[in-house]
Design an enzyme around this catalytic site. Structure first.
Site, PDB file in Angstrom:
ATOM      1  N   HIS A   1      25.977  11.372  43.499  1.00  0.00           N
ATOM      2  CA  HIS A   1      26.807  12.281  44.312  1.00  0.00           C
ATOM      3  C   HIS A   1      26.855  11.822  45.767  1.00  0.00           C
ATOM      4  O   HIS A   1      27.057  12.642  46.663  1.00  0.00           O
ATOM      5  CB  HIS A   1      26.292  13.718  44.243  1.00  0.00           C
TER       6      HIS A   1
ATOM      7  N   SER B   1      41.113  -4.886  65.546  1.00  0.00           N
ATOM      8  CA  SER B   1      42.189  -3.917  65.765  1.00  0.00           C
ATOM      9  C   SER B   1      43.008  -4.385  66.957  1.00  0.00           C
ATOM     10  O   SER B   1      42.484  -5.011  67.878  1.00  0.00           O
ATOM     11  CB  SER B   1      41.570  -2.545  66.039  1.00  0.00           C
TER      12      SER B   1
ATOM     13  N   GLU C   1      39.153  -3.508  51.642  1.00  0.00           N
ATOM     14  CA  GLU C   1      40.130  -2.416  51.558  1.00  0.00           C
ATOM     15  C   GLU C   1      41.378  -2.853  50.774  1.00  0.00           C
ATOM     16  O   GLU C   1      41.919  -2.089  49.981  1.00  0.00           O
ATOM     17  CB  GLU C   1      40.543  -1.969  52.964  1.00  0.00           C
TER      18      GLU C   1
END
Ligand code: ARG
Length: 459
Positions: A156, A277, A290
């Protein structure tokens, strides 16, 4: 140029229809396989006396020239051609106006495309198997160095029990080893020759299907000609195996993305495998992981495309089937690209063992071990569970670890506690006592690594 099949037509194909109907942009990739299949077919036609031996030889020579010229760029595949089969045959008949026209004897484009796709995808399956192996090798290398790197194991996404990075990565090895086995299994059913199935109902010529199958490296021939031309099951299997590989890569990507965050800081990706970035100077993003996670969806789409393409078509060949290649090629290329980038990304990744063990010290991942300690002293597990839970609640309130409680504080909950409890709930003990088969102790993990090594050593 008029189409090879234009004899019964009185009009040229509308240009937009030609464009819509053409599959050359996708199946042009199979020019080598198309030529290989045609060479085998011509050899067989010659050997069986269906066409003159000297015609077969001339055809084979010209096909080899065409293959070389396409590869070198001396001739360019015509983007307006209907498909690669028509393009190659067109080139051949330009060069051998008489003999070239004999090549398509006892053959249809339906068994031709079926054979080309199997040859092409067989090679891709082998590439996939090799790429999966390379990835397992990378996981194995990182695991081997981290058999003592303790980290929290999660359920979890809550800290649960201690594991090591080696144990965690060995779990991924297990997944990818199953993937390799699935690919090998799918390859067996793929490696059956449909050549000689004709359009759907075989042929009246005395062909030798076993001969072409052998020449093309197939293990056997399809036993029914209607199935031979219309079976795409192996593509569904391959797309499914690829989608599952991507699922596994996506899960691993998700973990790496989490582990790279400042919240975890368990690993740092090499600069060569990260991006920045355009506005935030501090950023170092795990874009590759990703993208792999993102591209997974594409392979699911490809699988559904293939299943849906097949579900409504009657036997045998239908043009719907031309849609198969775009989907299956995308599926294997996406999977190959992701597998190929992932291995070096893992090998160059820096592991922050300190942060992993710090996280393992927090989160009460030794609470089960504390209960087990009391069980060893004679308390039933459920009663021991309650004592441990009560102590955890107290520690949470005070912001301390179970190991920080004094013996007096422990004894308030159970008189069974003794000095030896501290050793019993230390991180090292909690880990190294987990010796059951498949568990995270160094000893148990070394056995897992042996199994992985055996897989890597298989040829
Ligand atoms: N381009 C076709 C395909 O990929 C080749 C088979 C065409 N056969 C036919 N009967 N039109 O499926």
């Amino acid at each position: 140029m008029a189409n090879l099949w234009s004899a019964r037509f009185s009009k040229e194909l509308d240009a937009a229809v030609n464009d819509f109907n053409s599959s050359i942009k996708v199946d042009g990739l199979m020019y080598k396989e198309d030529i290989e299949g045609s060479i085998a077919h011509a050899k067989m036609l010659g050997a069986c006396g269906i066409i003159p031996a000297e015609d077969a030889e001339a055809i084979i020579g010209a096909l080899k020239d065409i293959r070389e010229e396409i590869t070198s760029g001396a001739i360019v595949i015509d983007p307006a051609a209907e498909d690669i089969h028509m393009f190659v045959e067109g080139e051949l008949t330009k060069r051998l106006p008489e003999a070239g026209k004999r090549l398509h004897t006892a053959r249809s484009r339906n068994d031709q495309v079926a054979v080309d796709a199997r040859l092409y995808l067989r090679a891709k399956t082998d590439e996939l198997i090799a790429a999966v192996k390379k990835l397992v090798e990378a996981l194995y290398e990182v695991a081997k160095k981290n058999t003592a790197t303790v980290m929290p194991g999660y359920t979890h996404l809550q800290r649960a029990q201690p594991v090591t990075l080696a144990h965690h990565l060995a779990a991924y090895c297990a997944m990818f080893m199953r993937d390799a086995s699935r690919l090998k299994d799918c390859r067996k059913r793929m490696n059956v020759s449909p050549l000689g199935s004709g359009a759907l109902a075989g042929t009246t010529y005395p062909i030798d299907r076993r001969m072409t199958a052998k020449l093309l490296g197939f293990d056997g021939v399809s036993f029914n000609s209607m199935d031979g031309v219309s079976d795409r099951d192996y593509q569904v299997e391959l797309a499914s195996a690829s989608a599952l590989i991507m699922t596994h890569l996506s899960r691993l990507s998700e973990e790496i993305i989490l582990w790279c965050s400042w919240e975890f800081r368990f690993v740092e990706l090499d600069d060569a495998y990260s991006t920045g970035s355009s506005i935030m100077p501090q950023k170092k993003n795990p874009d590759i992981a990703e993208l792999v996670r993102g591209k997974t969806g594409r392979t699911y789409g490809d699988l559904i495309t293939l299943l849906t393409m097949l579900k409504g078509i009657p036997l045998a060949y239908n043009k719907d089937m031309q849609e198969d290649k775009e989907a299956i090629f995308d599926s294997v290329e996406t999977t190959l690209a992701c597998l190929t980038l992932f291995a070096p990304m893992l090998l160059t990744m820096k592991v922050n063992a300190d942060n992993m063990s710090k996280a393992a010290l927090k989160g009460y991942i030794n609470a089960t071990d504390l209960a087990d300690y009391l069980v060893r002293k004679g308390l039933p597990f459920r009663a021991a569970y309650k004592v441990s839970g009560t102590l955890v609640a107290e520690c949470v309130k005070r912001g301390i670890a179970l190991n920080d409680l004094t013996l007096d504080e422990l004894r308030k909950e159970s008189p069974l506690f003794d000095d030896d409890v501290y050793e019993a709930i230390s991180l090292e003990t909690c880990l190294n006592k987990r010796t059951s088969e498949g568990a995270p102790s160094e000893e148990a993990v070394s056995k897992q690594l042996c199994i992985i090594k055996e897989f890597l050593d298989e040829r």
